[in-house]
Design an enzyme around this catalytic site. Structure first.
Site, PDB file in Angstrom:
ATOM      1  CD  GLU A 317      44.644  47.018  40.569  1.00 41.95           C
ATOM      2  OE1 GLU A 317      43.913  47.334  41.508  1.00 41.95           O
ATOM      3  OE2 GLU A 317      45.110  47.847  39.765  1.00 41.95           O
TER       4      GLU A 317
HETATM    5  C1  ACM Z   1      48.247  48.571  43.090  1.00 47.12           C
HETATM    6  O1  ACM Z   1      47.851  49.404  43.912  1.00 47.12           O
HETATM    7  N1  ACM Z   1      47.451  48.168  42.112  1.00 47.12           N
HETATM    8  C2  ACM Z   1      49.572  48.001  43.183  1.00 47.12           C
END
Ligand code: ACM
Length: 650
Positions: A317
């Protein structure tokens, strides 16, 4: 060692035995062993249970025997002598010594356990087999009228997958040392062998660094592990044959780090620790050599604390906002022929891989890191789907599965149990590629999970994942798993988990509908108003089985409701537990059946005014066989009706 905790663990292990129906005990093992031939007789343990050692010794064997003796003592079974090469009730033979060696995916965890009418014999090629086998002996011990027995059996057991993990996020909610140790105890009881410790994120950086003290002075709000505590937890895990893989999430999820060291960011600070969830913009600057210098020193220091080969670098992310908005970074892209921000992250990962290699480490990251140029030795943890699992293996990398094992999502026991790393995209791999799929990890993200709530959220679903990863692929009987979980389940009672007992003991289906009919849907994950991605569904239907841990089901307003369609199998009185938190004071709610009848009267709750502090409200609910629809209606207040669970039938 904290004696009161040891005692409480031992009492719980006693509960395991006492709850086991003696006639069935031989088939109660969790996880199911790879091969077992059950015989009809049983070994009557006369007097005390003595242990005879042969072969190699290892501190992990000694520690496992000590734990095993505590569990036996807790059910009233006295300890006989510890002898070398003498005839005792339990013979233990470890063929090879691997003392002091760092635990790894190559470790042999296999063991053979033979029980006949005269005694038990546990043998293994290495210490970890003895550690696993002693858990099996513990689960096999039966007590009947004050007499102790082991069923006669020949077990040849080994894990199907070498990497059987549990990830705990201690950034969003910090977890005290005893909570981690309690979790490691339970992991070892179901033969999980990797503790993935998510130690840093936007909301806190939880490791003491002596080189960079501001990491915890500024980045932790005082909630962190000292280096001494880290070493103690790593040793505690090793005693149980559990590897510890630390995660330091970079280059995104770094707000807390950048609060301490803003000069490493891709945009000018200052930064402060995040107190809300979601994807934040603060990101390390991959074009700044000071970042690599910092991480070189930091990882060098961490290499002295965490012996495991693998360091998890997160990599998930990454929000490219700061990179796109920084002219210097965009010039760097051009100068280095990097097509976009993804290519920049790949460049960063390459640099980090080199740094880790220098410190004797290998890199693992979330599946976003799977991009052209990723160093071949990098392992990938697949969380957004199963495709990356197969894609990584096809590239010759080790891969582990977490998609479908997210404990913060309302995924039921049976769904987790059915989720096999080798099924789906991995089925198209060659045998040698498939062998690169090392296993998987259940993941507990803790945005909504306090230490008190942790156990109820992790267990027993992580035990279902443990069995999926240990037992043969053909072991898939969900009903039998549910039966065995009920026996294993009393292990949970030490935890003061919010429900205090078996949650959702009414088999059926919960259907969480759009409570306000306003099109907002039900949020069960994000409560900060950004209900996106997997955290948001218009409607959610999940199987409810014994021991599901309840669900985050969202934020309600007066008049709004959550509908649970439950197939009640037996008429009876049930304990209903509703877990709530609210930043808006108290209020009331009630439960209705399908005819609109109010089943509970008004349930009042006063809350402390924090979303993080949960209160469990209990009510006795009479339910008829066949009764189907139950509706939880908020009358006054403004709640996070976090979880609802029917506990054991009264
Ligand atoms: C995640 O759940 N951002 C690895």
């Amino acid at each position: 060692m904290n004696l009161s905790r040891v005692t409480s663990a031992a009492v719980c292990l006693a509960a395991f035995v006492l709850h086991a129906a003696p006639a069935l005990a031989q088939t109660n093992l969790l996880p199911v062993p790879s091969k077992a031939e059950w015989n009809t007789g049983r070994f009557k343990i006369e007097g005390k249970f003595g242990v005879a050692f042969h072969g190699a010794r290892d501190p992990r064997i000694t520690a496992a025997i000590t734990r095993w003796r505590l569990s036996q003592a807790a059910i009233g079974l006295g300890a006989g002598p510890n002898r070398r090469d003498k005839n005792c009730s339990l013979g233990i033979d470890c063929y090879a010594a691997v003392r002091g060696q760092t635990q790894s995916v190559k470790d042999d965890e296999s063991y053979t356990l033979s029980v006949d009418e005269h005694g038990a014999y546990l043998e293994a090629p290495g210490p970890l087999g003895i550690v696993r086998g002693l858990e099996t002996v513990r689960q096999l011990t039966q007590v009947e009228n004050g007499q102790f027995y082991l069923p006669t059996v020949e077990i040849h057991d080994k894990p199907r997958f070498a990497w059987r993990g549990l990830m705990i996020d201690v950034s969003r909610h910090w977890m005290p040392v005893e909570t981690i140790e309690r979790t490691l105890d339970k992991m070892s009881s179901v033969k999980l062998n990797v503790f993935h410790w998510h130690l840093s994120d936007d909301q806190g950086f939880r490791v003491e660094s002596k080189i960079f003290p501001k990491i915890t002075q500024i980045g932790s709000e005082g909630k962190f592990y000292t280096q001494k505590q880290i070493k103690a937890i790593v040793a505690y895990a090793r005693d149980r044959g559990i590897r510890v893989v630390p995660e330091f999430d970079i280059p995104g999820h770094t707000t807390a780090l950048l609060a301490a060291y803003p000069e490493l960011a891709s945009a000018p600070g200052p930064y402060s620790i995040a107190h809300n969830w979601g994807i934040h913009t603060a990101t390390l600057d991959p074009t700044n050599e000071r970042v690599y210098d910092f991480l070189d020193k930091f990882f060098g220091e961490m290499a002295g604390l965490f012996p495991d080969l693998y360091v998890h670098i997160g990599g998930d992310e990454v929000n490219g906002t700061q990179w796109s908005g920084n002219a210097k970074i965009q010039e760097f892209l051009k100068a280095h022929g990097l097509a976009d921000n993804n290519a920049l992250q790949a460049y960063f990962n390459g640099r980090i891989s080199d740094i880790l290699k220098k410190h004797g480490k290998s890199m693992i990251g979330w599946d976003e890191i799977l991009a052209p140029g990723l160093p071949p030795s990098t392992a990938v943890q697949s969380w957004r789907g199963k495709d990356a699992l197969a894609a990584a293996a096809r590239e010759g990398r080790f891969a582990i599965l977490s998609h479908g094992y997210y404990l913060d999502n309302p995924i039921s026991v049976s769904e987790m149990y059915a989720n096999d790393p080798a099924v789906g995209p991995a089925a198209t791999l060659s045998a040698s590629e498939r062998a690169l799929i090392l296993g998987g990890e259940a993941c507990m993200w803790t945005e909504r999970v306090t230490p008190a709530a942790l156990d109820a959220r992790v267990w027993p679903r992580a035990a279902a994942v443990a069995e999926r990863l240990w037992s043969p692929m053909g072991v898939t009987d969900t009903d039998d798993l549910a039966r065995r979980l009920q026996i294993w389940f009393p292990l949970r009672t030490e935890t003061q988990a919010p429900y205090g007992g078996a949650a959702a003991a009414i088999p059926g289906t919960i259907q969480i509908e759009d409570y306000d009919r306003g099109g907002e849907g039900v949020s069960y994950h994000d409560f900060d108003g950004v209900n996106t991605g997997e955290g948001y569904r218009e409607e959610e239907t999940v199987d409810v089985e014994p021991f599901d841990g309840g669900f985050d089901v969202g934020y309600t307003r007066p008049g709004q409701w959550l509908k649970y369609t439950v197939q009640v199998q037996n008429t009876g009185t049930y304990d209903l537990g509703v877990r709530v938190s609210s930043a808006e004071g108290g209020g009331s709610f009630h439960l209705e059946d399908e005819t609109g009848q109010n089943l509970t009267g008004s349930m009042n709750v006063t809350v402390t005014g924090s979303w993080d502090v949960y209160t469990v409200v209990h009510a006795s609910v009479k339910l008829r066989q066949g009764q189907r629809v139950l509706k939880l209606v908020e009358d006054t207040g403004g709640y996070n009706l976090d979880s609802m669970a029917f506990t054991a039938e009264k």
